[in-house]
Scaffold this active site. Structure first.
Site, mmCIF file in Angstrom:
data_model
loop_
_atom_site.group_PDB
_atom_site.id
_atom_site.type_symbol
_atom_site.label_atom_id
_atom_site.label_comp_id
_atom_site.label_asym_id
_atom_site.label_seq_id
_atom_site.Cartn_x
_atom_site.Cartn_y
_atom_site.Cartn_z
ATOM 1 N N ARG A 103 0.852 -1.194 0.000
ATOM 2 C CA ARG A 103 0.000 0.000 0.000
ATOM 3 C C ARG A 103 0.878 1.231 0.000
ATOM 4 O O ARG A 103 1.711 1.390 0.883
ATOM 5 C CB ARG A 103 -0.826 0.025 1.300
ATOM 6 N N THR A 107 -1.253 7.495 -0.695
ATOM 7 C CA THR A 107 -2.529 7.334 -1.408
ATOM 8 C C THR A 107 -3.343 6.155 -0.879
ATOM 9 O O THR A 107 -4.535 6.054 -1.146
ATOM 10 C CB THR A 107 -2.282 7.085 -2.908
ATOM 11 N N ASP A 199 0.362 -3.322 12.401
ATOM 12 C CA ASP A 199 0.820 -3.689 11.058
ATOM 13 C C ASP A 199 1.131 -5.186 11.025
ATOM 14 O O ASP A 199 2.096 -5.653 11.637
ATOM 15 C CB ASP A 199 2.080 -2.878 10.701
ATOM 16 N N ASP A 202 4.712 -6.146 9.638
ATOM 17 C CA ASP A 202 5.796 -5.790 10.562
ATOM 18 C C ASP A 202 5.782 -6.671 11.810
ATOM 19 O O ASP A 202 6.831 -7.080 12.300
ATOM 20 C CB ASP A 202 5.672 -4.316 10.975
#
Ligand code: PRP
Ligand code: URA
Length: 208
Positions: A103, A107, A199, A202
């Site tokens: 991603r 944006t 995340d 991560d």
């Protein structure tokens, strides 16, 4: 078809709670992703087609059933990788076709960086694996890729979904079942799922 299909299994709820915990270490986090993926796959594969097969037991011969369809697992890199081993444990003959998307931080649109699908489809069913359905951009892009490849039977298996991402995937691909461990409240201003788990890439790979 009711969509999304959210697991009500107590083991899923229990494991998800530990997964969300910010103090859960990457090793445990990976273990939980794998286990939840296994439990969701059991639920998501209830409608797979079978064919009759004769089997000889130590005592006699009888008719059994075997899975008829060629199944493809499609983990979205990176976070979907952690779901593969769990799903593969249930469907060991599945092919694994990786799709690399990240991603864009500004944006929030998915950027494709890995796709080695051959020209002709080799599977009839695809299980897309990605723990996070946030804006839905990555999931929609992956279904687009698989449809262009020629696959008709596509399912999405995730862990957490935001209402925004679920709505987007259903709007673009209403026939794709969305299997989740939970539907969360909303996205924050950075496109993260709330309450979420942070995340997912991560936390698995220790890169946060
Ligand atoms: C995360 C996640 C999904 C995507 C979901 O990947 O694993 O692929 O974001 O967001 P969306 O629904 O808004 O598209 P990310 O881009 O962080 O890449 P990573 O898995 O490599 O960390
Ligand atoms: N990707 C993640 O890993 N977590 C989120 O909350 C949203 C997208």
């Amino acid at each position: 078809m009711a969509n999304p299909i959210v697991s009500t299994h107590p083991l899923v709820a229990h494991k998800l709670t530990i997964l969300r915990d910010k103090n859960t270490e990457p090793k445990k986090f990976r273990e939980l992703i794998r286990e939840i993926a296994t439990l969701l796959t059991y639920e998501a594969t209830q409608d797979l087609q079978t064919q009759v097969k004769q089997v000889t037991t130590p005592l006699t011969t009888t008719q059994g059933q075997v899975i008829k369809e060629n199944i493809g697992l499609v983990p979205i890199l990176r976070a979907g990788l952690g779901m593969v081993q769990g799903v593969w444990g249930l469907v060991p003959s599945a092919e694994v076709w990786h799709i690399g998307l990240y991603r864009d931080e500004k944006t929030l649109k998915p950027v494709e960086y890995y796709n080695k699908l051959p020209v002709e489809p080799t599977v009839s069913v695809c299980l897309i694996l990605d723990p996070m359905l946030a804006t839905g951009g990555s999931a929609v892009a992956t279904v687009d890729i698989l449809k262009r490849w020629g696959v008709k039977n596509i399912k999405f298996i995730g862990i957490l979904g935001a209402p925004e991402g679920i709505a987007r995937l259903m709007e673009h691909h209403p026939e794709v079942p969305i299997h989740l461990a939970a539907v969360d409240e909303k996205l924050n201003e950075f496109g993260y799922i709330l309450p979420g788990l942070g995340d997912a890439g991560d936390r698995q790979f220790g890169t946060g």
